[in-house]
Scaffold this motif. Structure first.
Motif, PDB file in Angstrom:
ATOM      1  N   LEU A  25       0.365  -4.671  -6.345  1.00 61.57           N
ATOM      2  CA  LEU A  25       0.837  -3.562  -5.416  1.00 61.57           C
ATOM      3  C   LEU A  25      -0.075  -1.998  -5.480  1.00 61.57           C
ATOM      4  N   LYS A  26      -0.246  -1.503  -5.024  1.00 60.70           N
ATOM      5  CA  LYS A  26      -1.161  -0.388  -5.573  1.00 60.70           C
ATOM      6  C   LYS A  26      -0.314   0.516  -6.467  1.00 60.70           C
ATOM      7  N   GLU A  27      -1.335   1.253  -6.868  1.00 58.05           N
ATOM      8  CA  GLU A  27      -0.277   1.453  -8.320  1.00 58.05           C
ATOM      9  C   GLU A  27       0.803   2.935  -8.453  1.00 58.05           C
ATOM     10  N   GLY A  55       0.779  -1.407  -0.033  1.00 54.18           N
ATOM     11  CA  GLY A  55      -0.224   0.078   0.204  1.00 54.18           C
ATOM     12  C   GLY A  55       0.694   1.191  -0.017  1.00 54.18           C
ATOM     13  N   HIS A  56       0.170   2.489   0.465  1.00 57.27           N
ATOM     14  CA  HIS A  56       1.088   3.554   0.577  1.00 57.27           C
ATOM     15  C   HIS A  56       1.986   3.624   1.457  1.00 57.27           C
ATOM     16  N   ASN A  57       1.850   3.346   2.560  1.00 57.48           N
ATOM     17  CA  ASN A  57       3.471   2.714   3.801  1.00 57.48           C
ATOM     18  C   ASN A  57       4.318   2.483   3.048  1.00 57.48           C
ATOM     19  N   GLY A  58       4.204   1.215   2.030  1.00 57.67           N
ATOM     20  CA  GLY A  58       5.131   0.911   1.368  1.00 57.67           C
ATOM     21  C   GLY A  58       5.640   1.887  -0.258  1.00 57.67           C
ATOM     22  N   GLY A  59       4.583   2.537  -0.191  1.00 59.46           N
ATOM     23  CA  GLY A  59       5.676   3.955  -1.524  1.00 59.46           C
ATOM     24  C   GLY A  59       5.909   5.393  -0.559  1.00 59.46           C
ATOM     25  N   ASP A  60       5.809   4.892  -0.095  1.00 57.71           N
ATOM     26  CA  ASP A  60       6.281   6.441   1.192  1.00 57.71           C
ATOM     27  C   ASP A  60       8.006   5.690   1.659  1.00 57.71           C
ATOM     28  N   ALA A  61       7.805   4.151   1.471  1.00 60.06           N
ATOM     29  CA  ALA A  61       9.283   3.289   1.903  1.00 60.06           C
ATOM     30  C   ALA A  61       9.713   4.022   1.009  1.00 60.06           C
ATOM     31  N   PHE A 102       3.644  -1.715   6.199  1.00 58.05           N
ATOM     32  CA  PHE A 102       1.961  -1.923   6.837  1.00 58.05           C
ATOM     33  C   PHE A 102       1.900  -0.577   7.562  1.00 58.05           C
ATOM     34  N   GLY A 103       0.697   0.291   7.175  1.00 58.49           N
ATOM     35  CA  GLY A 103       0.674   1.307   8.032  1.00 58.49           C
ATOM     36  C   GLY A 103      -0.765   1.119   8.568  1.00 58.49           C
ATOM     37  N   PHE A 104      -1.583   2.657   8.208  1.00 59.55           N
ATOM     38  CA  PHE A 104      -2.722   1.969   8.936  1.00 59.55           C
ATOM     39  C   PHE A 104      -3.970   1.948   8.145  1.00 59.55           C
ATOM     40  N   GLY A 105      -3.027   1.265   7.227  1.00 60.11           N
ATOM     41  CA  GLY A 105      -3.968   0.291   6.366  1.00 60.11           C
ATOM     42  C   GLY A 105      -4.382  -1.200   6.742  1.00 60.11           C
ATOM     43  N   LEU A 106      -3.509  -1.825   7.854  1.00 57.44           N
ATOM     44  CA  LEU A 106      -3.497  -3.137   8.358  1.00 57.44           C
ATOM     45  C   LEU A 106      -4.786  -3.357   8.730  1.00 57.44           C
ATOM     46  N   GLU A 107      -5.150  -4.270   8.361  1.00 56.19           N
ATOM     47  CA  GLU A 107      -6.094  -4.560   7.967  1.00 56.19           C
ATOM     48  C   GLU A 107      -7.170  -5.698   9.138  1.00 56.19           C
ATOM     49  N   ARG A 108      -5.788  -7.251   8.621  1.00 53.27           N
ATOM     50  CA  ARG A 108      -5.836  -8.588   9.455  1.00 53.27           C
ATOM     51  C   ARG A 108      -4.858  -8.763   9.663  1.00 53.27           C
ATOM     52  N   GLU A 109      -5.389  -9.765  10.039  1.00 51.46           N
ATOM     53  CA  GLU A 109      -3.711 -10.939  11.262  1.00 51.46           C
ATOM     54  C   GLU A 109      -2.239 -10.515  10.590  1.00 51.46           C
ATOM     55  N   ILE A 133       7.936   3.213   9.436  1.00 51.90           N
ATOM     56  CA  ILE A 133       7.143   4.395   9.200  1.00 51.90           C
ATOM     57  C   ILE A 133       5.958   4.479   9.248  1.00 51.90           C
ATOM     58  N   ASP A 134       4.916   5.469   9.986  1.00 53.07           N
ATOM     59  CA  ASP A 134       3.773   5.477  10.749  1.00 53.07           C
ATOM     60  C   ASP A 134       3.748   4.602  11.840  1.00 53.07           C
ATOM     61  N   LEU A 135       3.455   3.943  11.984  1.00 50.46           N
ATOM     62  CA  LEU A 135       3.548   3.139  13.071  1.00 50.46           C
ATOM     63  C   LEU A 135       4.377   1.617  12.807  1.00 50.46           C
TER      64      LEU A 135
HETATM   65  N1  LIG Z   1      -1.369   8.534   0.349  1.00 48.23           N
HETATM   66  C1  LIG Z   1      -0.049   9.412   0.973  1.00 48.23           C
HETATM   67  O1  LIG Z   1       1.086   9.620   0.024  1.00 48.23           O
HETATM   68  C2  LIG Z   1       0.417   9.312   2.250  1.00 48.23           C
HETATM   69  C3  LIG Z   1       0.873   8.279   2.986  1.00 48.23           C
HETATM   70  N2  LIG Z   1       0.249   7.616   4.305  1.00 48.23           N
HETATM   71  C4  LIG Z   1       0.724   6.053   4.312  1.00 48.23           C
HETATM   72  O2  LIG Z   1      -0.223   5.503   3.710  1.00 48.23           O
HETATM   73  C5  LIG Z   1       0.267   4.973   4.656  1.00 48.23           C
HETATM   74  C6  LIG Z   1      -1.870   4.145   4.517  1.00 48.23           C
HETATM   75  O3  LIG Z   1      -1.946   3.067   3.092  1.00 48.23           O
HETATM   76  P1  LIG Z   1      -2.624   2.680   3.069  1.00 48.23           P
HETATM   77  O4  LIG Z   1      -4.018   2.611   3.204  1.00 48.23           O
HETATM   78  O5  LIG Z   1      -2.693   1.982   1.200  1.00 48.23           O
HETATM   79  O6  LIG Z   1      -2.962   1.494   3.807  1.00 48.23           O
HETATM   80  P2  LIG Z   1      -1.124   0.242   4.423  1.00 48.23           P
HETATM   81  O7  LIG Z   1      -0.494   0.632   3.559  1.00 48.23           O
HETATM   82  O8  LIG Z   1      -1.072   0.578   5.880  1.00 48.23           O
HETATM   83  O9  LIG Z   1      -1.472  -1.361   3.595  1.00 48.23           O
HETATM   84  C7  LIG Z   1      -2.688  -1.541   2.803  1.00 48.23           C
HETATM   85  C8  LIG Z   1      -2.106  -2.704   1.960  1.00 48.23           C
HETATM   86  O10 LIG Z   1      -2.086  -4.107   2.622  1.00 48.23           O
HETATM   87  C9  LIG Z   1      -3.089  -5.081   2.522  1.00 48.23           C
HETATM   88  N3  LIG Z   1      -2.949  -5.591   4.191  1.00 48.23           N
HETATM   89  C10 LIG Z   1      -3.597  -5.415   5.001  1.00 48.23           C
HETATM   90  N4  LIG Z   1      -3.566  -6.208   5.739  1.00 48.23           N
HETATM   91  C11 LIG Z   1      -2.556  -6.988   5.510  1.00 48.23           C
HETATM   92  C12 LIG Z   1      -2.851  -8.093   5.673  1.00 48.23           C
HETATM   93  N5  LIG Z   1      -2.830  -8.352   7.277  1.00 48.23           N
HETATM   94  N6  LIG Z   1      -1.778  -9.456   5.196  1.00 48.23           N
HETATM   95  C13 LIG Z   1      -1.547  -8.683   4.159  1.00 48.23           C
HETATM   96  N7  LIG Z   1      -2.096  -7.732   3.715  1.00 48.23           N
HETATM   97  C14 LIG Z   1      -2.266  -7.111   3.879  1.00 48.23           C
HETATM   98  C15 LIG Z   1      -4.063  -4.065   2.351  1.00 48.23           C
HETATM   99  O11 LIG Z   1      -5.251  -4.964   1.068  1.00 48.23           O
HETATM  100  C16 LIG Z   1      -3.317  -3.382   0.955  1.00 48.23           C
HETATM  101  O12 LIG Z   1      -2.581  -3.458  -0.353  1.00 48.23           O
HETATM  102  C17 LIG Z   1       0.118   5.306   5.507  1.00 48.23           C
HETATM  103  O13 LIG Z   1       0.483   4.110   7.185  1.00 48.23           O
HETATM  104  C18 LIG Z   1       1.085   6.005   6.226  1.00 48.23           C
HETATM  105  O14 LIG Z   1       2.548   5.484   5.382  1.00 48.23           O
HETATM  106  C19 LIG Z   1       0.413   9.004   4.993  1.00 48.23           C
HETATM  107  O15 LIG Z   1       0.179   8.953   6.270  1.00 48.23           O
HETATM  108  C20 LIG Z   1       0.744  10.138   4.426  1.00 48.23           C
HETATM  109  C21 LIG Z   1      -0.138  10.566   3.089  1.00 48.23           C
END
Ligand SMILES: NC(=O)C1=CN([C@@H]2O[C@H](COP(=O)(O)OP(=O)(O)OC[C@H]3O[C@@H](n4cnc5c(N)ncnc54)[C@H](O)[C@@H]3O)[C@@H](O)[C@H]2O)[C@@H](O)CC1
Ligand SMILES: Nc1ncnc2c1ncn2[C@@H]1O[C@H](COP(=O)(O)OP(=O)(O)O)[C@@H](O)[C@H]1O
Ligand SMILES: [K+]
Length: 528
Positions: A104-106, A75-81, A140-147, A169-171
């Motif tokens: 991966l997200k786009e 996700g975008h946590n990975g994008g930040d990284a 993973f950041g705040f998008g973590l949704e399951r174990e 990054i983030d948490l």
């Molecule tokens: N949009 C931006 O540019 C910004 C990004 N930020 C970053 O974006 C993060 C949030 O991004 P996202 O909403 O993309 O979420 P994450 O990057 O935290 O993770 C979401 C991805 O992980 C997958 N996933 C979730 N739980 C999983 C599990 N248990 N096992 C395997 N895959 C799993 C989801 O399907 C999704 O693809 C923030 O924590 C932060 O790091 C923001 O803080 C700042 C602004």
């Protein structure tokens, strides 16, 4: 309010970001900004760490020689990284990327593609990974949704076993953003860059061992967007120096007199626990309360006078076990003579009639220690229903469980909110991250403290200090939860200063009382 004060859940953070994107900020531009801020902060920390952490044999001196492993999620946590990976690459670090996800997200995918085009090695298998000096965790950041399970869980455990410094990054990946619970497994970070606003999970006790040092990376979220989601007066806040000084009512009015500066009644101590009464008294002394009365069993009165010559010591009749049997106030005095009562440290559970008496009074009341144990025996909720005036309960986890056996205290924020709403009291749950709630669910979290305070008697100091502040300001239209928060903050800051000067082992409860005024002085100088 300052950015440091806000606390958000994952859903709130998503809504706040949603507003920013809807207003026209491109997602990619924000990711770029965040990634740059993290790289800059990281470089500062790494320079400092280099002097204290042994580096890999590959290290060639200077930042350019440092080897960094980037853990990138889908996700975008990975994008930040991945933005951080690119920035550090251009700064001369030796960077590699671990990215085991198929989809991966786009935006994340684009950053990965560019990083690879720059020649940054990218691996999907743990066995292929080279060594490194430190890791940056963007799984993973705040998008973590399951174990987290399977190969990702395995990878996280593997990286934890490397014993290299980890910057999250983030948490730390694997922590629940709101509760701080470990979802399967989690990265044990040395440092966490929390992005934009403090995530609630980072302020929960169960997350502490995973976070390391936490730092807020402010990326300029407009206040209007924060308030649009959290409300004009947000429900959950972090205690900061500014909020505390708004409550302490300083400087004193030039025309004040001792009764205008509050009269506190402490009821504490027994023959067995005389020290508790002294520590509570010394905590109250530091509050600057105008008048201090301390009710103790008659036999320990001389001891209290010798430690607190300024206080009015009220010797009370005692039970066979040396507890106060009932209050015997001086002539022309009743409980209404006091602006506040703080009751409990060192009483023993033989002092039950005292608790019934103060609960039946119409005076603002703090109950702690044995005051809480007796309250639990009497029946917490039914007993407190009689209270007309303010009640503050200050349990540690054990006392909390005795008072509220049905409330789960894993999520401590929810636990204090529930306890406060059930009792109509302000409830402070002590611990490494003390949480405070009023009956309407308005919460303060004390995010800065020190484990050096985990010593017998330090809670007694807090009760006295809080009682004194309460007596001083209770008639000045303050929110009671703000008073409780001010005391918790002051107490912890006293501990932090004492650690700086005396190490973590040098903060016994008596010593702590000697640091309260010193830390106040430094904080006032800092604010002016
Ligand atoms: N949009 C931006 O540019 C910004 C990004 N930020 C970053 O974006 C993060 C949030 O991004 P996202 O909403 O993309 O979420 P994450 O990057 O935290 O993770 C979401 C991805 O992980 C997958 N996933 C979730 N739980 C999983 C599990 N248990 N096992 C395997 N895959 C799993 C989801 O399907 C999704 O693809 C923030 O924590 C932060 O790091 C923001 O803080 C700042 C602004
Ligand atoms: N690990 C910790 N980190 C920071 N503060 C702590 C920690 N453990 C305890 N404290 C603080 O120390 C104090 C202990 O109070 P309490 O348990 O009532 O002790 P006592 O009853 O012996 O006085 C509380 O203010 C609590 O928040
Ligand atoms: K992370």
């Amino acid at each position: 309010m300052t950015k440091e004060q806000f606390v958000v859940t994952a859903a709130q953070m998503r809504d706040i970001e949603g507003r920013i994107f809807a207003a026209g900020m491109p997602v990619a531009a924000l990711m770029e900004k965040v990634g740059r801020l993290i790289s800059d902060s990281f470089a500062r920390h790494w320079q400092r760490l280099q002097s204290i952490i042994p580096l890999s044999p590959l290290f060639q001196g200077g930042l350019g020689g440092s080897n960094v492993g980037i853990l990138a999620g889908p996700g975008h946590n990975g994008g930040d990284a991945l933005v951080v990976a690119r920035e550090l690459h251009f700064q001369g670090y030796q960077v590699w990327i671990y990215q085991p996800f198929a989809k991966l997200k786009e935006l994340t995918s684009q950053h990965l593609q560019y990083a690879q085009s720059l020649g940054i090695p990218c691996f999907t298998e743990l066995a292929e990974l080279p060594s490194c000096d430190f890791l940056i965790d963007g799984l993973f950041g705040f998008g973590l949704e399951r174990e987290i399970t399977g190969n990702i869980a395995e990878a996280i455990n593997h990286f934890n076993d490397w014993n290299k410094p980890i910057f999250s990054i983030d948490l730390p990946s694997g922590l629940h953003t709101d509760t701080g619970e470990v979802l399967g497994t989690a990265i044990r970070a040395n440092h966490t860059f929390c992005l934009g606003l403090w995530k609630q999970g980072l302020l929960q006790e169960q997350a502490l061992e995973y976070i390391g040092q936490a730092e807020l990376i402010d990326f300029d979220i407009p206040l209007a967007d924060i308030h649009a989601i959290l409300g004009e007066v947000p429900k959950i806040k972090r205690i900061t120096k500014t909020t505390v000084f708004d409550t302490l009512s300083l400087p004193l009015s030039p025309t004040t007199h001792k009764y205008k500066s509050g009269h506190l009644l402490l009821i504490s101590g027994s023959k067995r626990y005389a020290g508790g009464a002294i520590l509570t008294g010394l905590g109250a002394r530091a509050s600057g309360v105008g008048m201090l009365s301390i009710a103790v069993p008659e036999s320990i009165k001389p001891l209290l006078i010798s430690h607190l010559p300024e206080a009015l010591i009220i010797g009370c009749p005692e039970t066979e076990t040396g507890a106060i049997s009932h209050l015997q106030l001086p002539p022309n005095t009743d409980l209404n003579s006091f602006n506040a009562i703080a009751c409990g440290p060192g009483l023993t559970t033989d002092a039950t009639p005292i608790i019934e008496q103060v609960i039946n009074s119409d005076v603002p009341l703090i109950l702690d220690a044995d005051g809480l144990n007796i309250l639990a025996q009497l029946g917490t909720i039914s007993t407190l229903q009689k209270r007309q005036n303010t009640t503050i309960l200050t349990p540690h986890t054990g006392e909390f469980h005795r008072l509220f056996p049905d409330i789960n205290y894993q999520d401590r924020v929810k636990a204090v909110q529930t306890a406060a709403s059930q009792t109509g009291a302000v409830v402070l749950l002590k611990g490494a991250r003390t949480a405070i709630s009023n009956p309407e669910g308005v919460v303060w979290i004390n995010a800065e403290s020190t484990p050096a305070l985990a010593r017998g008697g330090s809670g007694d100091v807090l009760t006295g200090l809080m009682g004194g502040i309460l007596a001083r300001v209770v008639n000045k239209q303050v929110n009671i939860e703000d008073v409780v928060a001010a005391a918790a903050w002051w107490h912890s800051q006293g501990g932090i200063l004492a650690v700086k000067e005396r190490t973590e082992l040098g903060v016994d409860a008596f010593t702590l009382t000697q640091y309260l005024i010193r830390v106040l002085k430094l904080s006032i100088e800092d604010i002016l």
